[in-house]
Every structure is written in structure tokens, then in C-alpha cells.
Design an enzyme around this catalytic site. Structure first.
Site, PDB file in Angstrom:
ATOM      1  N   ASP A   2       0.765  -1.184   0.092  1.00 26.97           N
ATOM      2  CA  ASP A   2       0.130   0.125  -0.065  1.00 26.97           C
ATOM      3  C   ASP A   2       0.951   1.128   0.139  1.00 26.97           C
ATOM      4  O   ASP A   2       1.836   1.350   0.515  1.00 26.97           O
ATOM      5  CB  ASP A   2      -0.845   0.036   1.310  1.00 26.97           C
ATOM      6  CG  ASP A   2      -2.065   0.759   1.185  1.00 26.97           C
ATOM      7  OD1 ASP A   2      -2.419   1.286  -0.001  1.00 26.97           O
ATOM      8  OD2 ASP A   2      -2.607   0.977   2.064  1.00 26.97           O
ATOM      9  N   GLY A   3       0.457   2.275  -0.564  1.00 27.26           N
ATOM     10  CA  GLY A   3       1.074   3.479  -0.560  1.00 27.26           C
ATOM     11  C   GLY A   3       1.522   4.168  -1.838  1.00 27.26           C
ATOM     12  O   GLY A   3       2.251   5.208  -1.738  1.00 27.26           O
ATOM     13  N   HIS A  19       2.739   3.380  -9.083  1.00 28.91           N
ATOM     14  CA  HIS A  19       2.920   1.992  -9.367  1.00 28.91           C
ATOM     15  C   HIS A  19       3.900   1.530  -9.866  1.00 28.91           C
ATOM     16  O   HIS A  19       4.378   0.258  -9.665  1.00 28.91           O
ATOM     17  CB  HIS A  19       1.502   1.499 -10.062  1.00 28.91           C
ATOM     18  CG  HIS A  19       0.219   1.995  -9.640  1.00 28.91           C
ATOM     19  ND1 HIS A  19      -0.222   1.690  -8.309  1.00 28.91           N
ATOM     20  CD2 HIS A  19      -1.143   2.669  -9.786  1.00 28.91           C
ATOM     21  CE1 HIS A  19      -1.412   1.931  -7.739  1.00 28.91           C
ATOM     22  NE2 HIS A  19      -1.773   2.470  -8.759  1.00 28.91           N
ATOM     23  N   LEU A 113      12.443 -19.759  -3.718  1.00 30.11           N
ATOM     24  CA  LEU A 113      11.231 -19.050  -3.558  1.00 30.11           C
ATOM     25  C   LEU A 113      10.124 -19.143  -4.095  1.00 30.11           C
ATOM     26  O   LEU A 113      10.203 -19.399  -5.497  1.00 30.11           O
ATOM     27  CB  LEU A 113      11.731 -17.662  -3.699  1.00 30.11           C
ATOM     28  CG  LEU A 113      10.713 -16.495  -3.525  1.00 30.11           C
ATOM     29  CD1 LEU A 113      10.042 -16.456  -1.743  1.00 30.11           C
ATOM     30  CD2 LEU A 113      11.311 -15.188  -3.698  1.00 30.11           C
ATOM     31  N   GLU A 189       1.737 -13.434  12.432  1.00 25.67           N
ATOM     32  CA  GLU A 189       2.127 -12.211  13.198  1.00 25.67           C
ATOM     33  C   GLU A 189       1.929 -11.133  12.226  1.00 25.67           C
ATOM     34  O   GLU A 189       2.288 -11.069  11.128  1.00 25.67           O
ATOM     35  CB  GLU A 189       3.654 -12.153  13.455  1.00 25.67           C
ATOM     36  CG  GLU A 189       3.971 -13.307  14.411  1.00 25.67           C
ATOM     37  CD  GLU A 189       3.087 -13.016  15.823  1.00 25.67           C
ATOM     38  OE1 GLU A 189       2.970 -11.852  16.342  1.00 25.67           O
ATOM     39  OE2 GLU A 189       2.632 -14.019  16.603  1.00 25.67           O
TER      40      GLU A 189
HETATM   41  C1  FPP Z   1      -1.805  -0.158  -3.572  1.00 27.55           C
HETATM   42  O1  FPP Z   1      -1.370   1.272  -3.543  1.00 27.55           O
HETATM   43  C2  FPP Z   1      -1.077  -0.879  -4.745  1.00 27.55           C
HETATM   44  C3  FPP Z   1      -1.842  -1.444  -5.681  1.00 27.55           C
HETATM   45  C4  FPP Z   1      -3.424  -1.425  -5.837  1.00 27.55           C
HETATM   46  C5  FPP Z   1      -1.198  -1.978  -6.892  1.00 27.55           C
HETATM   47  C6  FPP Z   1      -0.096  -2.769  -6.657  1.00 27.55           C
HETATM   48  C7  FPP Z   1       0.792  -2.904  -7.743  1.00 27.55           C
HETATM   49  C8  FPP Z   1       2.154  -2.704  -7.809  1.00 27.55           C
HETATM   50  C9  FPP Z   1       2.950  -2.568  -6.656  1.00 27.55           C
HETATM   51  C10 FPP Z   1       2.907  -2.908  -9.317  1.00 27.55           C
HETATM   52  C11 FPP Z   1       3.149  -4.251 -10.003  1.00 27.55           C
HETATM   53  C12 FPP Z   1       3.379  -5.125  -9.196  1.00 27.55           C
HETATM   54  C13 FPP Z   1       3.318  -6.642  -9.512  1.00 27.55           C
HETATM   55  C14 FPP Z   1       3.595  -7.712  -8.518  1.00 27.55           C
HETATM   56  C15 FPP Z   1       3.320  -6.844 -11.084  1.00 27.55           C
HETATM   57  P1  FPP Z   1      -2.335   2.532  -3.644  1.00 27.55           P
HETATM   58  O2  FPP Z   1      -2.556   2.744  -5.072  1.00 27.55           O
HETATM   59  O3  FPP Z   1      -3.839   1.989  -2.969  1.00 27.55           O
HETATM   60  O4  FPP Z   1      -1.604   3.493  -2.808  1.00 27.55           O
HETATM   61  P2  FPP Z   1      -2.472   4.737  -1.771  1.00 27.55           P
HETATM   62  O5  FPP Z   1      -3.000   3.940  -0.897  1.00 27.55           O
HETATM   63  O6  FPP Z   1      -1.350   5.598  -1.507  1.00 27.55           O
HETATM   64  O7  FPP Z   1      -3.480   5.553  -2.871  1.00 27.55           O
END
Ligand code: FPP
Length: 234
Positions: A2-3, A19, A113, A189
């Protein structure tokens, strides 16, 4: 993970840039697991609810997933990382589904892994799918209703072939599970940090592991019973 969005906003850049930075952090955490001998890593890449985000963001994420699959699978295989996916992939574009299936077909008997990407995943849906599978078996006569128990349900769920997660890490400051592995996290955890996912680095993961190592996992028992439990697990 997240973030990403907030990371981009801090820099006055579009969320999609966050992203992209998030995808780089995925590489960091994979490398870290390889270095530290961690055998299973499950990343919440896209939840079943994420389909409801604005169309342009979903589109950008799909393009990013495809690009990552195209560019990373060979390298992951070389590093002995087995890749697989959980969740409902039926809504993903065909090009992505084909790449997912191709990656999962790679046989890696000496994998170091297992990297599971949860994509279109929801913990409640996982439980509901497992219940449906068992109901099917009851209908066809291969399972009696009284055989539906924690063990048979667990076998029908995603990640059934892996031990339950030891540690759950959520970046980005929120203190919730957000429909991630609801069943599997029963005794996991939980570790939360305000650090945004794209800022994740080895030092942060070291902190998480050090904190984890200091915890007493009792699994519903009392401290005095734990030495016997450790012996049983050997
Ligand atoms: C959450 O942050 C993140 C996502 C919904 C997308 C995660 C995708 C990636 C990390 C990129 C590609 C990964 C792979 C494994 C191919 P958010 O958008 O909710 O952030 P915010 O809370 O700050 O808005």
C-alpha cells in the site's frame, strides 16, 4: 503493497508513476527473500475491489502487470523463483492470463522461493470458492457433509500447499487486512509500517524480521507449553 498513490502524490506525479515505483519495490523484496532464505512470499498485487478504481488507473495497472510479466519471468526463473497466481483472473485481459498460465507452467524442482501474486484476489471469495468445491464433492458423493472441517476446507483454499504465513507486512500506514488471506492469517504475526510501498528497502524488512523474531507465538497455548510444541514441530 500500500502507498503507491500517495508516494506519487508527494512528488506531484500521477498515481501510475507510483505503481511503477511499486513494481521496483517488488524486485527489492524478492531479492531480499532470496538473500535471507525466505521460501514463500505472497504479494497482494490487485484486490477484487481494485476493479472499481477509475478506469484509467485500472488500465495503467493492467499494462504494468503485462510489462512486468513480459520482462521479469525469465530472470525470476533464472533466480529459481517459482511464480504463481491466486485470485479470480477471469476479468484480466487475455494477454495477461496467457502470460500467467505460461509462467505457472515452468517447472522448477529446485525452487528457492515461491512467489505468489494475489491478483483479483479477495479472502472472502477464497473461502466461498473452497466451500463451493467441497459442496461439489458432497454432491458427487466423494465427501460426506461431516467430513467438512478445518482440514478439508484448508485443502480447498488458495495456498493450500504452503504453510500458513508467518509474517504479514502492510506498508502505507493503514492498520487493516483489507480482505487479504483471511483464513490463512489466523495465527500470522501482523506488522504495520507508515513507510509507503515504493520506499521499502532492506533496512525496513530487517526491522520487520527483527520484530517478528522477538515475538512469542503461542498459537492459543501458554508460554510454558511452547518448548513441547517446538519439539513436536521438529
Ligand atoms: C496499492 O497502493 C497498490 C496497488 C493497488 C497496486 C500494486 C501494484 C504494484 C506494486 C505494481 C506491480 C506489481 C506486480 C507484482 C506486477 P495504492 O494505489 O492503494 O496507494 P495509496 O493508498 O497511496 O493510494
Amino acid at each position: 503493497m500500500d502507498g503507491n498513490g500517495r508516494w506519487a502524490k508527494q512528488r506531484q506525479r500521477p498515481r501510475t508513476l507510483g505503481h511503477r515505483a511499486g513494481a521496483r519495490a517488488v524486485r527489492t523484496v524478492v531479492e531480499y527473500c532470496l538473500k535471507r532464505g525466505i521460501g514463500a512470499l505472497t504479494l497482494f498485487a490487485f484486490s477484487s475491489e481494485n476493479w472499481n478504481r477509475p478506469e484509467d488507473e485500472v488500465g495503467a495497472l493492467m499494462r504494468l502487470f503485462l510489462r512486468v510479466l513480459e520482462s521479469e519471468v525469465d530472470e525470476l526463473t533464472r533466480q529459481k523463483v517459482r511464480l504463481r497466481f491466486i485470485g479470480d483472473r477471469s476479468r484480466f485481459p487475455e494477454a495477461i492470463r496467457l502470460r500467467m498460465a505460461a509462467a505457472e507452467r515452468i517447472v522448477l524442482p529446485d525452487a528457492k522461493l515461491t512467489l505468489t501474486l494475489a491478483a483479483g484476489y479477495g479472502g472472502r471469495a477464497d473461502i466461498a470458492r473452497a466451500a463451493q468445491k467441497l459442496a461439489e464433492r458432497v454432491r458427487e458423493g466423494s465427501l460426506a457433509p461431516e467430513q467438512i472441517n478445518e482440514a478439508t476446507l484448508a485443502e480447498a483454499m488458495d495456498l493450500a500447499d504452503l504453510p500458513p504465513p508467518d509474517l504479514f507486512i502492510r506498508t502505507g500506514g493503514e492498520h487493516r487486512i483489507s480482505n487479504f488471506l483471511l483464513w490463512q492469517l489466523a495465527y500470522t504475526e501482523l506488522w504495520f509500517t507508515d513507510v509507503l510501498w515504493p520506499d521499502l528497502d532492506d533496512a525496513l524488512l530487517d526491522n520487520a524480521l527483527a520484530d517478528f523474531a522477538g515475538r512469542e507465538r503461542r498459537f492459543g497455548l501458554i508460554s510454558e507449553q511452547l518448548p513441547a510444541l517446538a519439539l513436536e514441530a521438529r
